[in-house]
Design a protein around this motif. Structure first.
Motif, mmCIF file in Angstrom:
data_model
loop_
_atom_site.group_PDB
_atom_site.id
_atom_site.type_symbol
_atom_site.label_atom_id
_atom_site.label_comp_id
_atom_site.label_asym_id
_atom_site.label_seq_id
_atom_site.Cartn_x
_atom_site.Cartn_y
_atom_site.Cartn_z
ATOM 1 N N ALA A 81 -15.060 -6.840 -2.156
ATOM 2 C CA ALA A 81 -14.966 -8.251 -1.790
ATOM 3 C C ALA A 81 -14.786 -8.396 -0.280
ATOM 4 C CB ALA A 81 -13.805 -8.915 -2.529
ATOM 5 N N LYS A 82 -13.980 -7.521 0.293
ATOM 6 C CA LYS A 82 -13.742 -7.595 1.740
ATOM 7 C C LYS A 82 -15.006 -7.268 2.519
ATOM 8 C CE LYS A 82 -10.258 -6.713 5.146
ATOM 9 N NZ LYS A 82 -10.538 -5.664 6.122
ATOM 10 N N LEU A 83 -15.818 -6.372 1.951
ATOM 11 C CA LEU A 83 -17.090 -6.031 2.580
ATOM 12 C C LEU A 83 -17.975 -7.272 2.697
ATOM 13 C CD1 LEU A 83 -19.182 -3.729 3.426
ATOM 14 C CD2 LEU A 83 -19.981 -3.909 1.086
ATOM 15 N N PHE A 84 -18.047 -8.037 1.626
ATOM 16 C CA PHE A 84 -18.919 -9.203 1.627
ATOM 17 C C PHE A 84 -18.307 -10.378 2.366
ATOM 18 C CE2 PHE A 84 -22.526 -8.035 -0.722
ATOM 19 C CZ PHE A 84 -22.150 -7.171 -1.726
ATOM 20 N N ALA A 87 -17.009 -4.935 -13.819
ATOM 21 C CA ALA A 87 -16.105 -5.576 -12.852
ATOM 22 C C ALA A 87 -16.722 -5.570 -11.461
ATOM 23 C CB ALA A 87 -14.756 -4.858 -12.837
ATOM 24 N N VAL A 88 -17.387 -4.482 -11.095
ATOM 25 C CA VAL A 88 -18.030 -4.407 -9.780
ATOM 26 C C VAL A 88 -19.152 -5.445 -9.680
ATOM 27 C CG1 VAL A 88 -19.444 -2.969 -8.258
ATOM 28 C CG2 VAL A 88 -17.436 -2.006 -9.363
ATOM 29 N N GLN A 89 -19.943 -5.543 -10.741
ATOM 30 C CA GLN A 89 -21.017 -6.537 -10.739
ATOM 31 C C GLN A 89 -20.458 -7.944 -10.586
ATOM 32 O OE1 GLN A 89 -22.759 -5.623 -14.502
ATOM 33 N NE2 GLN A 89 -24.526 -4.617 -13.607
ATOM 34 N N MET A 90 -19.397 -8.221 -11.358
ATOM 35 C CA MET A 90 -18.811 -9.558 -11.315
ATOM 36 C C MET A 90 -18.309 -9.870 -9.914
ATOM 37 S SD MET A 90 -16.715 -9.675 -14.908
ATOM 38 C CE MET A 90 -15.863 -11.201 -14.563
ATOM 39 N N THR A 91 -17.692 -8.877 -9.289
ATOM 40 C CA THR A 91 -17.155 -9.088 -7.945
ATOM 41 C C THR A 91 -18.286 -9.387 -6.977
ATOM 42 O OG1 THR A 91 -15.436 -7.471 -8.458
ATOM 43 C CG2 THR A 91 -15.701 -8.103 -6.159
ATOM 44 N N ARG A 92 -19.358 -8.597 -7.062
ATOM 45 C CA ARG A 92 -20.457 -8.828 -6.136
ATOM 46 C C ARG A 92 -21.045 -10.214 -6.331
ATOM 47 N NH1 ARG A 92 -26.044 -6.144 -7.231
ATOM 48 N NH2 ARG A 92 -25.558 -7.319 -9.109
ATOM 49 N N GLU A 143 -23.222 6.193 -11.598
ATOM 50 C CA GLU A 143 -22.348 5.015 -11.604
ATOM 51 C C GLU A 143 -23.016 3.865 -10.856
ATOM 52 O OE1 GLU A 143 -18.957 7.152 -9.968
ATOM 53 O OE2 GLU A 143 -17.811 6.697 -11.772
ATOM 54 N N ILE A 144 -23.680 4.192 -9.745
ATOM 55 C CA ILE A 144 -24.350 3.149 -8.970
ATOM 56 C C ILE A 144 -25.507 2.573 -9.791
ATOM 57 C CG2 ILE A 144 -25.602 2.605 -6.861
ATOM 58 C CD1 ILE A 144 -24.094 4.786 -5.461
ATOM 59 N N GLU A 145 -26.153 3.447 -10.537
ATOM 60 C CA GLU A 145 -27.244 3.015 -11.418
ATOM 61 C C GLU A 145 -26.737 1.979 -12.411
ATOM 62 O OE1 GLU A 145 -30.767 5.567 -13.628
ATOM 63 O OE2 GLU A 145 -28.687 6.208 -13.849
ATOM 64 N N GLU A 146 -25.546 2.257 -12.950
ATOM 65 C CA GLU A 146 -24.974 1.351 -13.935
ATOM 66 C C GLU A 146 -24.656 -0.011 -13.350
ATOM 67 O OE1 GLU A 146 -22.022 3.582 -15.952
ATOM 68 O OE2 GLU A 146 -22.340 2.398 -17.763
ATOM 69 N N VAL A 147 -24.195 -0.001 -12.118
ATOM 70 C CA VAL A 147 -23.823 -1.277 -11.494
ATOM 71 C C VAL A 147 -25.056 -2.069 -11.092
ATOM 72 C CG1 VAL A 147 -22.800 -2.302 -9.444
ATOM 73 C CG2 VAL A 147 -21.592 -0.489 -10.640
ATOM 74 N N THR A 148 -26.041 -1.372 -10.491
ATOM 75 C CA THR A 148 -27.157 -2.108 -9.905
ATOM 76 C C THR A 148 -28.350 -2.251 -10.829
ATOM 77 O OG1 THR A 148 -28.073 -0.081 -9.018
ATOM 78 C CG2 THR A 148 -26.587 -1.306 -7.589
ATOM 79 N N GLY A 149 -28.471 -1.357 -11.818
ATOM 80 C CA GLY A 149 -29.647 -1.387 -12.677
ATOM 81 C C GLY A 149 -30.859 -0.739 -12.031
ATOM 82 N N LEU A 150 -30.685 -0.166 -10.834
ATOM 83 C CA LEU A 150 -31.815 0.505 -10.174
ATOM 84 C C LEU A 150 -31.855 1.967 -10.601
ATOM 85 C CD1 LEU A 150 -31.105 -0.906 -6.615
ATOM 86 C CD2 LEU A 150 -32.965 -1.593 -8.113
ATOM 87 N N THR A 151 -33.028 2.590 -10.469
ATOM 88 C CA THR A 151 -33.123 4.006 -10.812
ATOM 89 C C THR A 151 -32.492 4.846 -9.710
ATOM 90 O OG1 THR A 151 -35.207 4.278 -9.660
ATOM 91 C CG2 THR A 151 -35.331 3.666 -11.985
ATOM 92 N N VAL A 152 -32.143 6.090 -10.083
ATOM 93 C CA VAL A 152 -31.489 6.973 -9.114
ATOM 94 C C VAL A 152 -32.395 7.218 -7.905
ATOM 95 C CG1 VAL A 152 -30.606 9.288 -8.735
ATOM 96 C CG2 VAL A 152 -30.018 8.077 -10.815
ATOM 97 N N ASN A 153 -33.678 7.397 -8.142
ATOM 98 C CA ASN A 153 -34.597 7.639 -7.014
ATOM 99 C C ASN A 153 -34.638 6.460 -6.069
ATOM 100 O OD1 ASN A 153 -35.406 10.216 -7.606
ATOM 101 N ND2 ASN A 153 -36.980 9.545 -9.046
ATOM 102 N N ASN A 154 -34.726 5.286 -6.663
ATOM 103 C CA ASN A 154 -34.721 4.066 -5.895
ATOM 104 C C ASN A 154 -33.448 3.969 -5.045
ATOM 105 O OD1 ASN A 154 -35.771 1.663 -5.096
ATOM 106 N ND2 ASN A 154 -35.873 0.787 -7.160
ATOM 107 N N ILE A 155 -32.335 4.306 -5.683
ATOM 108 C CA ILE A 155 -31.047 4.231 -4.994
ATOM 109 C C ILE A 155 -31.029 5.170 -3.801
ATOM 110 C CG2 ILE A 155 -28.580 4.726 -5.229
ATOM 111 C CD1 ILE A 155 -28.858 3.820 -8.164
ATOM 112 N N ARG A 156 -31.553 6.390 -3.978
ATOM 113 C CA ARG A 156 -31.566 7.350 -2.862
ATOM 114 C C ARG A 156 -32.366 6.796 -1.689
ATOM 115 N NH1 ARG A 156 -29.803 12.625 -4.188
ATOM 116 N NH2 ARG A 156 -29.863 13.028 -6.421
ATOM 117 N N VAL A 157 -33.496 6.194 -2.013
ATOM 118 C CA VAL A 157 -34.346 5.651 -0.949
ATOM 119 C C VAL A 157 -33.603 4.564 -0.179
ATOM 120 C CG1 VAL A 157 -36.422 4.272 -0.526
ATOM 121 C CG2 VAL A 157 -36.519 6.200 -2.100
#
Lengths: 248, 172
Positions: free
Chosen positions: B21-24, B59-64, B135-149
């Motif tokens: 939250a502080k980041l945003f 919870a992370v999604q909701m916060t974002r 974990e990032i995949e779970e929050v964002t719904g993006l694939t791992v490869n996409n996330i790395r990029v």
């Protein structure tokens, strides 16, 4: 060590490092031995580490605990009332089905059994839910399992507990109890119907197992539906498939 | 989910939600406010929480989402970061200003903050909170490869801006 760091950095910027490798980089840049030509890579790592140290003030947690503490003592009646109503509706459906399938007379329990039964009926009565703790209700459900027979009122209360009790452990206990009284009118139907309302995976799995154990083939359709339902979590779907193969 | 389980599973995650939250929102009080709201929302929906594989990801999604909403409704907040970056790249930055701007912490904060979504989120989740790619995949719904990029872009972007601010050539 230096050439490794430079390789790691390259991979870092390509997004290819693992968490352990990133930890190495963080530790390296925190140490004093950072050579001049690598110094300008240090800033981000330092920043991320610093940012990690930020914490909310304890006031947030305690304010939340206060608000919630007040709330859980006065359960929202409406939501609870709706759940009871839903449970009762399913129950009626179950009982009608039961009456169609079996015509059993149910003599009341005798003597000592009768008073024990009365006690647990009192605890499980749905309008008493707010004054009882989950432990008390679980206790009552387990006590019911010691009875030889359960009259309609008890099975009614158990089904209601299965479908409407806010505590998942009470619901699980009720499932076990109903398994024991599988031959009482309406119980099997109620178990099948309950599949449709349960959301907790533990209860879903217990229910499926119970229905398979009592060889309730009429549940097959609902279990199959659950196995295909993408909204249900994987562990439950797998249980449903496994249960289905044992059932048919 | 009862209060006990809630306390055990969700309250330990407070720090992560707060930092996100502080980041945003860039502001401590607002971040604490947002955290409070997310906690209450989770509490109101506690009966549905048992069905989720990862309550933390939820919870992370909701916060974002809450933060993005708050940012949208923030009226007339001066967006000075764009102007700052321009200044840094201009040749007319005085030595005095250079020293001032070379305050690393402030600089880094601004660079991360200026990143577009989802670079900002993913960089934060990985480099600050040390989430795994799954974990990032779970929050964002993006694939791992996409996330790395995206992560790679974000890290490079931050480095380039930092190098420019320190007046080095970014060539290799």
């Amino acid at each position: 060590m230096k050439p490794d760091i430079e390789k790691l950095l390259e991979r870092y910027y390509e997004g290819e490092t693992t968490l352990e490798e990133e930890k190495l980089l963080r530790e390296f840049f925190r140490s004093e031995a950072v050579p001049a030509h690598l110094k300008d890579h240090a800033a981000p790592f330092q920043h991320y580490t610093d940012f990690r140290q930020e914490h909310p003030s304890p006031a947030v947690g305690s304010r939340f605990a206060d608000r919630v503490g007040a709330e859980s003592r006065i359960r929202p009646l409406v939501r609870w009332g709706l759940r009871v109503a839903a449970g009762l509706t399913l129950l009626l459906l179950g009982f009608f089905g039961g009456m169609l399938y079996s015509a059993r007379t149910s003599p009341a329990g005798e003597g000592q059994t009768a008073s024990a039964a009365e006690d647990l009926k009192t605890v499980l009565r749905y309008d008493r839910v707010m004054q009882t703790s989950a432990s008390e209700r679980i206790q009552a459900v387990y006590q019911s399992m010691e009875l030889d027979r359960a009259d309609q009122e008890i099975t009614l209360l158990l089904v209601n507990a299965l479908n409407s009790d806010a505590n998942v452990n009470v619901r699980l206990a009720a499932c076990q109890a109903l398994l024991r009284f599988r031959d009482e009118p309406g119980v099997r139907e109620a178990l099948i119907q309950s599949l449709k309302v349960q959301t907790d995976p533990n209860v879903q799995i217990s229910l499926i197992e119970a229905l398979v154990v009592i060889r309730e083939k009429r549940a097959a359709r609902e279990i199959q539906r659950m196995a295909r339902n993408e909204q249900i979590i994987k562990a439950v779907r797998m249980k449903a498939e496994e249960g289905l193969s044992r059932l048919i | 989910m009862d209060l006990q389980t809630f306390k055990q599973q969700i309250l330990p995650v407070q720090g992560r939600l707060f930092r996100l939250a502080k980041l945003f929102l860039r502001n401590r009080e607002e971040a604490e406010d947002a955290l409070q709201e997310v906690l209450m929302k989770l509490w109101m929906n506690r009966h549905q929480l048992d069905a989720y594989r990862s309550v933390e990801a939820l919870a992370v999604q909701m916060t974002r989402n809450l933060c993005l909403d708050r940012l949208k409704t923030r009226a007339g907040r001066p967006m000075d970061d764009g102007a700052l970056l321009e200044n840094l790249q201009a040749a007319t930055v005085s030595p005095y200003r250079q020293t001032e701007l070379a305050d690393s912490a402030g600089l880094m904060m601004r660079f991360v903050d200026a990143l577009p979504e989802p670079q900002k989120l993913i960089l934060h989740l990985r480099d600050v909170e040390e989430y795994s790619f799954e974990e990032i995949e779970e929050v964002t719904g993006l694939t791992v490869n996409n996330i790395r990029v995206i992560l790679s872009r974000a890290r490079k972007s931050v480095r380039e801006n930092y190098l420019k601010a320190n007046n080095y050539e970014a060539g290799h």
